[in-house]
Design a protein around this motif. Sequence first.
Motif, PDB file in Angstrom:
ATOM      1  N   SER A  31      -8.203  53.048  -5.508  1.00  0.00           N
ATOM      2  CA  SER A  31      -9.533  52.939  -4.900  1.00  0.00           C
ATOM      3  C   SER A  31      -9.684  51.666  -4.079  1.00  0.00           C
ATOM      4  O   SER A  31     -10.570  51.583  -3.216  1.00  0.00           O
ATOM      5  CB  SER A  31     -10.609  52.993  -5.982  1.00  0.00           C
ATOM      6  N   ALA A  53      -6.360  62.023  -6.752  1.00  0.00           N
ATOM      7  CA  ALA A  53      -6.898  60.831  -6.082  1.00  0.00           C
ATOM      8  C   ALA A  53      -6.300  60.660  -4.694  1.00  0.00           C
ATOM      9  O   ALA A  53      -7.008  60.318  -3.737  1.00  0.00           O
ATOM     10  CB  ALA A  53      -6.641  59.596  -6.940  1.00  0.00           C
ATOM     11  N   CYS A  54      -5.005  60.896  -4.573  1.00  0.00           N
ATOM     12  CA  CYS A  54      -4.338  60.745  -3.271  1.00  0.00           C
ATOM     13  C   CYS A  54      -4.783  61.837  -2.304  1.00  0.00           C
ATOM     14  O   CYS A  54      -4.998  61.581  -1.111  1.00  0.00           O
ATOM     15  CB  CYS A  54      -2.824  60.788  -3.456  1.00  0.00           C
ATOM     16  N   PRO A  77      -4.051  56.114 -11.260  1.00  0.00           N
ATOM     17  CA  PRO A  77      -4.824  56.155 -10.020  1.00  0.00           C
ATOM     18  C   PRO A  77      -5.842  55.033  -9.850  1.00  0.00           C
ATOM     19  O   PRO A  77      -6.446  54.915  -8.782  1.00  0.00           O
ATOM     20  CB  PRO A  77      -5.539  57.503 -10.115  1.00  0.00           C
ATOM     21  N   ARG A  88      -7.602  63.317  -2.147  1.00  0.00           N
ATOM     22  CA  ARG A  88      -8.962  63.059  -1.658  1.00  0.00           C
ATOM     23  C   ARG A  88      -8.967  62.078  -0.491  1.00  0.00           C
ATOM     24  O   ARG A  88      -9.857  62.134   0.359  1.00  0.00           O
ATOM     25  CB  ARG A  88      -9.820  62.494  -2.799  1.00  0.00           C
ATOM     26  N   ARG A  89      -7.997  61.180  -0.455  1.00  0.00           N
ATOM     27  CA  ARG A  89      -7.995  60.105   0.538  1.00  0.00           C
ATOM     28  C   ARG A  89      -7.084  60.370   1.730  1.00  0.00           C
ATOM     29  O   ARG A  89      -7.358  59.872   2.829  1.00  0.00           O
ATOM     30  CB  ARG A  89      -7.554  58.795  -0.126  1.00  0.00           C
TER      31      ARG A  89
END
Length: 428
Positions: free
Chosen positions: A329, A352-353, A325, A355-356
Amino acid sequence: MITVIGTGTGAPLPPDARAALAGAGLVVGARRHLEAAGLADGTERIVLGPLAPALDAIEARRTADAEGRGRIVVLASGDPGFFGIVRVLAERFGSGALDVRAGVSSVAWAFARAGLEWADAVVVSAHGRDPRTAVNVCRAHPKVAVLTGPGAGPAELGAALADGTTDRTLIVARALGDPAHESMERVTPAEAAARDWGTAVSVVLCLDAALPEPGPAAGSASGPVTIAGPRPGPDRWALEEDAFAHRDSMITKFEVRALALARLGPRTGDLVWDVGAGSGSVAVECARFGAAAVAVERSADGIARIRANADAHGVSVRAVHGSAPAVLSELPEPDAVFIGGGGAELPAIVTACARRARRAVVVAMAALDRVPAARAALTGAGYSCDGVLLQSSRLAPLPGDVTRLAAANPVFLLWGTRPTPSLRGENK
C-alpha cells in the motif's frame, strides 16, 4: 504556406525569420511571443489558448486568401518540431504546407546552461500528460529532461521522487532566454516539493546525484555516446542464474524469467513491482529494459543482495524491506507486477497486486495447489487469465566428454492481463 518560427529562448531571430514576420498577414502565438515579435500595427494576430480555434482560423485564412493578404506565421517556443506545434499543424494541413524555421529547444538550452552534454539524456514531456510516466523515467534513468506543465512541475516531480530511495538531483530551469529572469537552480527532490515555482518553469533536469559535476575530471567512463537518447536495450536477457548473487539457488530460473519478462513487457516509462523478489533478478532485468523497478523482499539479507545485483548490472532498483501484502500500500502504482513468493499469503498478495496494476500480473508458483486460488484472485479482479507449466531439461556434462539432460523443477507460470490496458505517454 504556413511559416512556423521557433523563438523564445533568447537567441535572435535569423534574417529570413524576421523577413517572414515583416510580411505576415496573420501571426499566431503565445502572448509573450507576439509581444516580443515587434509586429506592424495592422498585422492580424491570434493569441494561442485552445488549439482548435487557432487551427480553424488558420484554415479559414488559407481558404480565403486568394488575394494574397500576406503569409501565415505561427510562433512557437524553441524547436517547434520537438514536442511542439509542428505535429498538430502537419496533421491538420499536411507537412508539405509547413515552412519550419527551428530555434533552440528549451531542453538544449537548459543542458547548455548546466554545462552538460545531453546526447545520452532521456527527454519526456509531462505537459498535458499524466506525470507518472515522467516520474518513472526519472526513477530509472540517470539523466532526464522533463518538459513541465500545470500539475506536473518541479514540486510534483520532487514529491514523487522524495522518498529517499532514488538519489536524484533536480535542476529547475526558469524563464530560459529572458536575461532579466532566467535562472538555473539545483535542488533536492524534497526541496523542490516544498516550493511554489510559479509558471515560468521551462524544463526540469533530473540527474543521478552520483553523476560528476561538470569539470575537467568529469569524463565518461563508458566512452563516447553512439546512439542519442537512453542507452540501447540489453543485447540479451533471461540471464543465467550465476549472473546474480543468490542464496541456495533461490532464484527465478532463466527459463521462467524469459516467459515472465515477455508477459510483463517492461519498457521505458513503466514501473514494475517484483514481489517476493529474493535476489531481485526479475526487477534487475526489467530495469535493464528501461523500466523503473521496485523489489519487495521480507529478509534483510535479501535486500542487500538485491542492491548488490542492481549495482552489478548498472541499473536503479528500489529495494523495499517488508512483507506483502501489507507493504504494498506504500508503493506507487505499477504498470506490471511479478510475484515470485508468498506462501499462504499468496491469494491476498495477488489480489492486492491485481487491484493496483495497470496492465499485467505474472505469478510463478512451484506448488500446483496454489494455482486455483491465484487464478481466482486474478479473474475476480477482472483480468483475463492464462498460464503454463514450464518443464525444462538443461544440458549437463557427464564423465567421458558426453552430455545428459538434467531436469529442472517444474514451475507453473500464471498471468493476468487487463482487457483494456491503461495507455501511456501522449495517449493517456
